[in-house]
Design a protein around this motif. Sequence first.
Motif, PDB file in Angstrom:
ATOM      1  N   LYS A   4      -5.802 -10.699  -5.180  1.00 54.20           N
ATOM      2  CA  LYS A   4      -7.205  -9.588  -5.692  1.00 54.20           C
ATOM      3  C   LYS A   4      -6.618  -7.596  -5.951  1.00 54.20           C
ATOM      4  CE  LYS A   4     -10.029 -12.936  -3.586  1.00 54.20           C
ATOM      5  NZ  LYS A   4     -11.196 -12.635  -1.878  1.00 54.20           N
ATOM      6  N   LEU A   5      -5.369  -7.450  -4.950  1.00 55.42           N
ATOM      7  CA  LEU A   5      -5.021  -6.241  -5.587  1.00 55.42           C
ATOM      8  C   LEU A   5      -4.293  -5.992  -6.760  1.00 55.42           C
ATOM      9  CD1 LEU A   5      -3.648  -5.680  -2.133  1.00 55.42           C
ATOM     10  CD2 LEU A   5      -5.536  -4.591  -3.077  1.00 55.42           C
ATOM     11  N   GLU A   6      -4.104  -6.985  -7.807  1.00 56.76           N
ATOM     12  CA  GLU A   6      -3.414  -6.621  -9.183  1.00 56.76           C
ATOM     13  C   GLU A   6      -5.027  -6.899  -9.473  1.00 56.76           C
ATOM     14  OE1 GLU A   6      -0.506  -6.280 -10.761  1.00 56.76           O
ATOM     15  OE2 GLU A   6      -0.175  -5.445  -8.523  1.00 56.76           O
ATOM     16  N   GLY A   7      -5.519  -7.370  -9.503  1.00 58.07           N
ATOM     17  CA  GLY A   7      -7.173  -7.290 -10.247  1.00 58.07           C
ATOM     18  C   GLY A   7      -7.714  -6.256 -10.451  1.00 58.07           C
ATOM     19  N   ALA A   8      -7.461  -5.382  -9.001  1.00 55.61           N
ATOM     20  CA  ALA A   8      -8.403  -4.117  -9.094  1.00 55.61           C
ATOM     21  C   ALA A   8      -7.469  -3.472  -9.693  1.00 55.61           C
ATOM     22  CB  ALA A   8      -8.314  -4.038  -7.047  1.00 55.61           C
ATOM     23  N   LYS A   9      -6.041  -3.361  -9.669  1.00 55.93           N
ATOM     24  CA  LYS A   9      -5.618  -2.421 -10.809  1.00 55.93           C
ATOM     25  C   LYS A   9      -6.367  -2.660 -12.195  1.00 55.93           C
ATOM     26  CE  LYS A   9      -1.363  -1.880  -9.306  1.00 55.93           C
ATOM     27  NZ  LYS A   9       0.153  -2.247  -9.784  1.00 55.93           N
ATOM     28  N   LYS A  10      -6.036  -3.355 -12.766  1.00 54.37           N
ATOM     29  CA  LYS A  10      -6.720  -3.172 -13.734  1.00 54.37           C
ATOM     30  C   LYS A  10      -7.796  -3.181 -13.982  1.00 54.37           C
ATOM     31  CE  LYS A  10      -3.890  -7.821 -14.396  1.00 54.37           C
ATOM     32  NZ  LYS A  10      -4.149  -9.653 -14.569  1.00 54.37           N
ATOM     33  N   LEU A  11      -8.752  -3.156 -12.908  1.00 51.13           N
ATOM     34  CA  LEU A  11      -9.667  -2.537 -13.559  1.00 51.13           C
ATOM     35  C   LEU A  11     -10.286  -1.561 -13.062  1.00 51.13           C
ATOM     36  CD1 LEU A  11     -12.525  -5.597 -11.496  1.00 51.13           C
ATOM     37  CD2 LEU A  11     -12.102  -4.940 -14.099  1.00 51.13           C
ATOM     38  N   GLY A  12      -9.195  -0.610 -12.617  1.00 43.37           N
ATOM     39  CA  GLY A  12      -9.401   0.946 -12.733  1.00 43.37           C
ATOM     40  C   GLY A  12      -8.836   1.505 -11.433  1.00 43.37           C
ATOM     41  N   ALA A  13      -8.497   0.828 -10.346  1.00 42.09           N
ATOM     42  CA  ALA A  13      -7.942   1.374  -8.758  1.00 42.09           C
ATOM     43  C   ALA A  13      -6.746   2.081  -9.757  1.00 42.09           C
ATOM     44  CB  ALA A  13      -7.185   0.685  -8.165  1.00 42.09           C
ATOM     45  N   THR A  14      -6.406   2.915  -8.994  1.00 38.00           N
ATOM     46  CA  THR A  14      -5.305   3.957  -9.044  1.00 38.00           C
ATOM     47  C   THR A  14      -4.377   3.961  -7.909  1.00 38.00           C
ATOM     48  OG1 THR A  14      -6.354   6.020  -8.093  1.00 38.00           O
ATOM     49  CG2 THR A  14      -6.212   5.782  -9.798  1.00 38.00           C
ATOM     50  N   HIS A  15      -4.562   3.234  -7.042  1.00 41.63           N
ATOM     51  CA  HIS A  15      -3.866   2.513  -5.679  1.00 41.63           C
ATOM     52  C   HIS A  15      -4.262   1.540  -4.963  1.00 41.63           C
ATOM     53  CE1 HIS A  15      -3.387   7.016  -5.971  1.00 41.63           C
ATOM     54  NE2 HIS A  15      -2.304   7.215  -5.955  1.00 41.63           N
ATOM     55  N   THR A  16      -2.792   0.434  -4.309  1.00 43.33           N
ATOM     56  CA  THR A  16      -3.515  -0.576  -3.506  1.00 43.33           C
ATOM     57  C   THR A  16      -3.130  -0.022  -2.312  1.00 43.33           C
ATOM     58  OG1 THR A  16      -1.944  -1.797  -4.226  1.00 43.33           O
ATOM     59  CG2 THR A  16      -3.608  -1.598  -6.199  1.00 43.33           C
ATOM     60  N   VAL A  17      -3.709  -1.114  -1.268  1.00 48.23           N
ATOM     61  CA  VAL A  17      -2.975  -1.109  -0.352  1.00 48.23           C
ATOM     62  C   VAL A  17      -3.386  -2.617   0.453  1.00 48.23           C
ATOM     63  CG1 VAL A  17      -3.355  -0.440   2.717  1.00 48.23           C
ATOM     64  CG2 VAL A  17      -3.598   1.547   0.261  1.00 48.23           C
ATOM     65  N   ASN A  18      -2.403  -3.242   0.563  1.00 42.35           N
ATOM     66  CA  ASN A  18      -2.217  -4.267   2.209  1.00 42.35           C
ATOM     67  C   ASN A  18      -2.874  -4.476   3.165  1.00 42.35           C
ATOM     68  OD1 ASN A  18      -1.508  -6.927   2.999  1.00 42.35           O
ATOM     69  ND2 ASN A  18      -1.312  -7.232   0.615  1.00 42.35           N
ATOM     70  N   ALA A  19      -3.497  -4.820   2.893  1.00 40.42           N
ATOM     71  CA  ALA A  19      -4.051  -4.483   4.651  1.00 40.42           C
ATOM     72  C   ALA A  19      -3.196  -4.972   5.742  1.00 40.42           C
ATOM     73  CB  ALA A  19      -5.451  -4.546   4.561  1.00 40.42           C
ATOM     74  N   GLY A  20      -2.465  -6.353   5.626  1.00 39.75           N
ATOM     75  CA  GLY A  20      -1.938  -7.195   6.342  1.00 39.75           C
ATOM     76  C   GLY A  20      -0.518  -6.588   6.381  1.00 39.75           C
ATOM     77  N   ALA A  21      -0.440  -5.187   6.055  1.00 42.04           N
ATOM     78  CA  ALA A  21       0.533  -4.007   5.458  1.00 42.04           C
ATOM     79  C   ALA A  21       1.232  -2.708   6.791  1.00 42.04           C
ATOM     80  CB  ALA A  21       1.454  -4.249   4.427  1.00 42.04           C
ATOM     81  N   GLY A  22      -0.244  -2.588   7.312  1.00 45.02           N
ATOM     82  CA  GLY A  22       0.117  -2.051   8.308  1.00 45.02           C
ATOM     83  C   GLY A  22      -1.483  -0.951   8.370  1.00 45.02           C
ATOM     84  N   ASP A  23      -1.182   0.307   8.938  1.00 45.48           N
ATOM     85  CA  ASP A  23      -2.889   0.844   9.340  1.00 45.48           C
ATOM     86  C   ASP A  23      -4.046   1.016   8.181  1.00 45.48           C
ATOM     87  OD1 ASP A  23      -4.908   3.556  10.013  1.00 45.48           O
ATOM     88  OD2 ASP A  23      -4.120   1.805  12.390  1.00 45.48           O
ATOM     89  N   VAL A  24      -4.923   0.868   7.589  1.00 48.45           N
ATOM     90  CA  VAL A  24      -5.438   0.762   6.731  1.00 48.45           C
ATOM     91  C   VAL A  24      -6.120   2.517   6.473  1.00 48.45           C
ATOM     92  CG1 VAL A  24      -7.169   0.037   5.080  1.00 48.45           C
ATOM     93  CG2 VAL A  24      -6.396  -1.690   6.031  1.00 48.45           C
ATOM     94  N   VAL A  25      -6.375   2.761   7.550  1.00 50.48           N
ATOM     95  CA  VAL A  25      -6.786   4.057   7.596  1.00 50.48           C
ATOM     96  C   VAL A  25      -6.088   5.618   7.953  1.00 50.48           C
ATOM     97  CG1 VAL A  25      -7.774   5.499   9.409  1.00 50.48           C
ATOM     98  CG2 VAL A  25      -9.097   3.528   9.664  1.00 50.48           C
ATOM     99  N   GLU A  26      -4.644   5.086   7.965  1.00 51.34           N
ATOM    100  CA  GLU A  26      -3.489   5.996   7.707  1.00 51.34           C
ATOM    101  C   GLU A  26      -3.163   5.544   6.186  1.00 51.34           C
ATOM    102  OE1 GLU A  26      -0.116   5.129  10.594  1.00 51.34           O
ATOM    103  OE2 GLU A  26      -1.339   5.754  12.600  1.00 51.34           O
ATOM    104  N   ALA A  27      -2.996   4.519   5.941  1.00 50.92           N
ATOM    105  CA  ALA A  27      -2.407   4.348   4.688  1.00 50.92           C
ATOM    106  C   ALA A  27      -3.619   5.042   3.178  1.00 50.92           C
ATOM    107  CB  ALA A  27      -3.326   2.542   4.155  1.00 50.92           C
TER     108      ALA A  27
END
Length: 361
Positions: free
Chosen positions: A215-238
Amino acid sequence: MQQVQGVIARSKGAPVELVTINVPDPGPGEAVVKVQACGVCHTDLHYREGGINDDFPFLLGHEAAGVVEAVGPGVTDVAPGDFVILNWRAVCGDCRACNRGEPWYCFATFNATQKMTLEDGTELSPALGIGAFIEKTLVAAGQCTKVDPDARAAAVGLLGCGVMAGIGAAINTGNVTRGTSVAVIGCGGVGAAAVAGSALAGAGTIIAVDLDDRKLEGAKKLGATHTVNAGAGDVVEAIQALTGGFGADVVIEAVGRPETWKQAFYARDLAGTVVLVGVPTPDMKVPDIPLIDVFGRGGSLKSSWYGDCLPSRDFPMLVDLYRQGRLDLDAFVSEEIGIGDIEVAFEKMHHGDVLRSVVVL
């Protein structure tokens, strides 16, 4: 009256069924629409699981486009032959919201007066007042929005619900504009559309957050400049790290869960905006947040109803942008399926394998 084939949920949790349905001739203010395409939305699954109400049997489907076949007395806005997107906000024009000039909040939207039925006369409850997993459906004429007939039905029909909800959450509710920093938590169909809407509005930083790298790869194709995998760490800090340590101007929560809404609350900048467009279940509660934090962080905590859209204003505009190549609605169509494949589509959606399966009739 006509008899056509349509898909119903007969009881809670039971597999859907393709059955014969009676469609009345349109009465005053009503229209019969020949459905060309209808997206399989998570809301349809909610109906099947009894998560909306218990008014079984349901005629499922609501993200649809098609051609008006017939209209009843008094209908002037659409005519037979018009290509339309169906909506579940038929604006009344005379409620408190409409009278104060905010028809996108209309508190008295309406549906067809007559009921579609099974062959034995059992009345059906159409999903979101539409019911479009069917060859022809009966709706209020106000639920039909005329758009460019050269547009691809499978793509533009998705504006009838999820894609409009996401784009509208960014543009209409979140007021995203040029240079805005945005974070979108949850990148399914609605969240991905919020990413696309943010890009369309000219946002500077667009951060997509999800647990699924697909889904993150799909979001990049739609215009996301950055992606964050929520399972990889603290989302707020990211999110803060990607916005100069401050947080995003607008955070759009497209999951509908207390824990992700709390992340959205703390991931925004001071005086920033949180938009809740993910739909929670009735048992969920606002998370335990100190009231001083609500006061001290300022800004706005908003809910987005259907992307706060006005179909007559937003649908033609977005279809025009799609036709110009500026809004990639085709990217949301993961597959085209037949009307008998909806149960399989529910499984794919449940496992995150698709943005949208679209039934093509």
